[in-house]
Design a protein around this motif. Sequence first.
Motif, PDB file in Angstrom:
ATOM      1  N   VAL A 181       0.842  -1.188   0.000  1.00  0.00           N
ATOM      2  CA  VAL A 181       0.000   0.000   0.000  1.00  0.00           C
ATOM      3  C   VAL A 181       0.882   1.244   0.000  1.00  0.00           C
ATOM      4  N   HIS A 182       0.561   2.186  -0.866  1.00  0.00           N
ATOM      5  CA  HIS A 182       1.298   3.450  -0.923  1.00  0.00           C
ATOM      6  C   HIS A 182       0.480   4.566  -0.270  1.00  0.00           C
ATOM      7  N   HIS A 183      -0.656   4.903  -0.856  1.00  0.00           N
ATOM      8  CA  HIS A 183      -1.508   5.974  -0.337  1.00  0.00           C
ATOM      9  C   HIS A 183      -2.959   5.571  -0.537  1.00  0.00           C
ATOM     10  N   ALA A 184      -3.478   4.757   0.349  1.00  0.00           N
ATOM     11  CA  ALA A 184      -4.838   4.237   0.191  1.00  0.00           C
ATOM     12  C   ALA A 184      -5.880   5.288   0.544  1.00  0.00           C
ATOM     13  N   CYS A 185      -6.948   5.333  -0.253  1.00  0.00           N
ATOM     14  CA  CYS A 185      -8.065   6.229   0.026  1.00  0.00           C
ATOM     15  C   CYS A 185      -9.169   5.498   0.783  1.00  0.00           C
ATOM     16  N   ASP A 186      -9.057   4.154   0.878  1.00  0.00           N
ATOM     17  CA  ASP A 186     -10.087   3.354   1.528  1.00  0.00           C
ATOM     18  C   ASP A 186      -9.502   1.960   1.781  1.00  0.00           C
ATOM     19  N   THR A 187     -10.268   1.105   2.431  1.00  0.00           N
ATOM     20  CA  THR A 187      -9.839  -0.270   2.682  1.00  0.00           C
ATOM     21  C   THR A 187     -10.964  -1.232   2.337  1.00  0.00           C
ATOM     22  N   VAL A 188     -10.583  -2.475   2.092  1.00  0.00           N
ATOM     23  CA  VAL A 188     -11.548  -3.553   1.929  1.00  0.00           C
ATOM     24  C   VAL A 188     -10.997  -4.759   2.682  1.00  0.00           C
ATOM     25  N   ALA A 189     -11.832  -5.352   3.552  1.00  0.00           N
ATOM     26  CA  ALA A 189     -11.431  -6.520   4.330  1.00  0.00           C
ATOM     27  C   ALA A 189     -11.986  -7.768   3.655  1.00  0.00           C
ATOM     28  N   LEU A 190     -11.098  -8.721   3.367  1.00  0.00           N
ATOM     29  CA  LEU A 190     -11.495  -9.947   2.677  1.00  0.00           C
ATOM     30  C   LEU A 190     -11.005 -11.158   3.458  1.00  0.00           C
ATOM     31  N   ASP A 191     -11.855 -12.171   3.581  1.00  0.00           N
ATOM     32  CA  ASP A 191     -11.421 -13.401   4.235  1.00  0.00           C
ATOM     33  C   ASP A 191     -10.535 -14.197   3.275  1.00  0.00           C
ATOM     34  N   TYR A 192     -10.069 -15.356   3.732  1.00  0.00           N
ATOM     35  CA  TYR A 192      -9.147 -16.176   2.947  1.00  0.00           C
ATOM     36  C   TYR A 192      -9.696 -16.497   1.561  1.00  0.00           C
ATOM     37  N   GLU A 193     -10.927 -16.958   1.489  1.00  0.00           N
ATOM     38  CA  GLU A 193     -11.524 -17.279   0.186  1.00  0.00           C
ATOM     39  C   GLU A 193     -11.700 -16.027  -0.663  1.00  0.00           C
ATOM     40  N   GLY A 194     -12.098 -14.925  -0.032  1.00  0.00           N
ATOM     41  CA  GLY A 194     -12.333 -13.683  -0.756  1.00  0.00           C
ATOM     42  C   GLY A 194     -11.076 -13.063  -1.338  1.00  0.00           C
ATOM     43  N   ARG A 195      -9.906 -13.445  -0.820  1.00  0.00           N
ATOM     44  CA  ARG A 195      -8.640 -12.898  -1.322  1.00  0.00           C
ATOM     45  C   ARG A 195      -8.111 -13.659  -2.533  1.00  0.00           C
ATOM     46  N   PHE A 196      -8.881 -14.579  -3.060  1.00  0.00           N
ATOM     47  CA  PHE A 196      -8.525 -15.339  -4.259  1.00  0.00           C
ATOM     48  C   PHE A 196      -9.539 -14.939  -5.324  1.00  0.00           C
ATOM     49  N   LEU A 197      -9.155 -14.041  -6.220  1.00  0.00           N
ATOM     50  CA  LEU A 197     -10.129 -13.494  -7.156  1.00  0.00           C
ATOM     51  C   LEU A 197      -9.488 -13.007  -8.446  1.00  0.00           C
ATOM     52  N   ARG A 198     -10.333 -12.809  -9.429  1.00  0.00           N
ATOM     53  CA  ARG A 198      -9.948 -12.178 -10.672  1.00  0.00           C
ATOM     54  C   ARG A 198     -10.936 -11.065 -11.011  1.00  0.00           C
ATOM     55  N   ARG A 199     -12.209 -11.412 -11.046  1.00  0.00           N
ATOM     56  CA  ARG A 199     -13.236 -10.427 -11.376  1.00  0.00           C
ATOM     57  C   ARG A 199     -14.370 -10.562 -10.359  1.00  0.00           C
ATOM     58  N   LYS A 200     -14.577  -9.460  -9.602  1.00  0.00           N
ATOM     59  CA  LYS A 200     -15.601  -9.514  -8.568  1.00  0.00           C
ATOM     60  C   LYS A 200     -15.943  -8.101  -8.118  1.00  0.00           C
ATOM     61  N   ARG A 201     -17.196  -7.871  -7.777  1.00  0.00           N
ATOM     62  CA  ARG A 201     -17.596  -6.586  -7.204  1.00  0.00           C
ATOM     63  C   ARG A 201     -17.393  -6.651  -5.697  1.00  0.00           C
ATOM     64  N   LEU A 202     -16.692  -5.655  -5.162  1.00  0.00           N
ATOM     65  CA  LEU A 202     -16.413  -5.567  -3.733  1.00  0.00           C
ATOM     66  C   LEU A 202     -16.962  -4.255  -3.182  1.00  0.00           C
ATOM     67  N   VAL A 203     -17.128  -4.213  -1.883  1.00  0.00           N
ATOM     68  CA  VAL A 203     -17.566  -2.989  -1.213  1.00  0.00           C
ATOM     69  C   VAL A 203     -16.503  -2.619  -0.180  1.00  0.00           C
ATOM     70  N   ALA A 204     -16.000  -1.402  -0.289  1.00  0.00           N
ATOM     71  CA  ALA A 204     -14.962  -0.901   0.620  1.00  0.00           C
ATOM     72  C   ALA A 204     -15.587  -0.519   1.963  1.00  0.00           C
ATOM     73  N   ALA A 205     -14.742  -0.239   2.935  1.00  0.00           N
ATOM     74  CA  ALA A 205     -15.194   0.138   4.277  1.00  0.00           C
ATOM     75  C   ALA A 205     -16.095   1.364   4.256  1.00  0.00           C
ATOM     76  N   SER A 206     -15.887   2.250   3.297  1.00  0.00           N
ATOM     77  CA  SER A 206     -16.700   3.461   3.179  1.00  0.00           C
ATOM     78  C   SER A 206     -18.103   3.176   2.671  1.00  0.00           C
ATOM     79  N   GLY A 207     -18.334   1.958   2.179  1.00  0.00           N
ATOM     80  CA  GLY A 207     -19.626   1.617   1.584  1.00  0.00           C
ATOM     81  C   GLY A 207     -19.650   1.775   0.079  1.00  0.00           C
ATOM     82  N   ARG A 208     -18.579   2.306  -0.492  1.00  0.00           N
ATOM     83  CA  ARG A 208     -18.511   2.485  -1.948  1.00  0.00           C
ATOM     84  C   ARG A 208     -18.073   1.181  -2.604  1.00  0.00           C
ATOM     85  N   GLY A 209     -18.794   0.794  -3.634  1.00  0.00           N
ATOM     86  CA  GLY A 209     -18.474  -0.417  -4.359  1.00  0.00           C
ATOM     87  C   GLY A 209     -17.475  -0.171  -5.477  1.00  0.00           C
TER      88      GLY A 209
END
Length: 159
Positions: free
Chosen positions: A14-42
Motif C-alpha cells: 500500500v502506498h496511499h490508500a483512500c479506503d480499505t476492503v477486508a477480505l477473508d481467505y476465500e475472498g482474497r482469491f479473485l480475478r473479477r468480482k464486485r467488492l464494497v470498501a469500508a466506506s460503503g462504496r463499491g
Amino acid sequence: MDDYPNAVRIHSHVHHACDTVALDYEGRFLRRKRLVAASGRGFLVDLPEVTNLTGVEAFVLEDGREIAVQAAPEPVLVVRGDLARLAWHIGNRHTPCQIAADCLVIRQDHVLEAMLAKLGADVSRDTRPFTPEGGAYGMGRTMGHSHGHDHDHAHDHHP
C-alpha cells in the motif's frame, strides 16, 4: 453514494490508500468480482488473471487511487502441542495452515478439530485474520483435497 471506478491492477504494498476492503481467505482469491470498501462504496475488481492476495496489497483504481486490502477476521482453530507432528497431519489433509512459533492456525472445521484433539492437540476456537503459508507451486494456495476438477487419484492419508 457513488461507486469507485474499477480496480485494474494491484500494488504489492500500500502506498496511499483512500479506503480499505477486508477480505477473508476465500475472498482474497479473485480475478473479477464486485467488492464494497469500508466506506460503503463499491468497485469492480477486473484483473488480467486470478490473483491470490495476502492482505498487504492495494487495488489500484482506474483513476490511480488505491484501496488497501486487509485480511478479515474469520473463524479459526488455534492448535498447540507437538507442532511438527500436528503440522504433518494437517498438511497430509491438504489443509491451508498458518504457522507461528507457538501454534498452528487453520480455518474452523469440526472434523479436523476432532482429529487434532484425538492426536493430543490443545485446540481452541478464535476469530482472527487467517493468512496461511503460501503453496509451493506458485499460487500461494493449496488445491484442497480434490486437487482440481480433472485430478482423480487415491492415496493414503494415514502415517
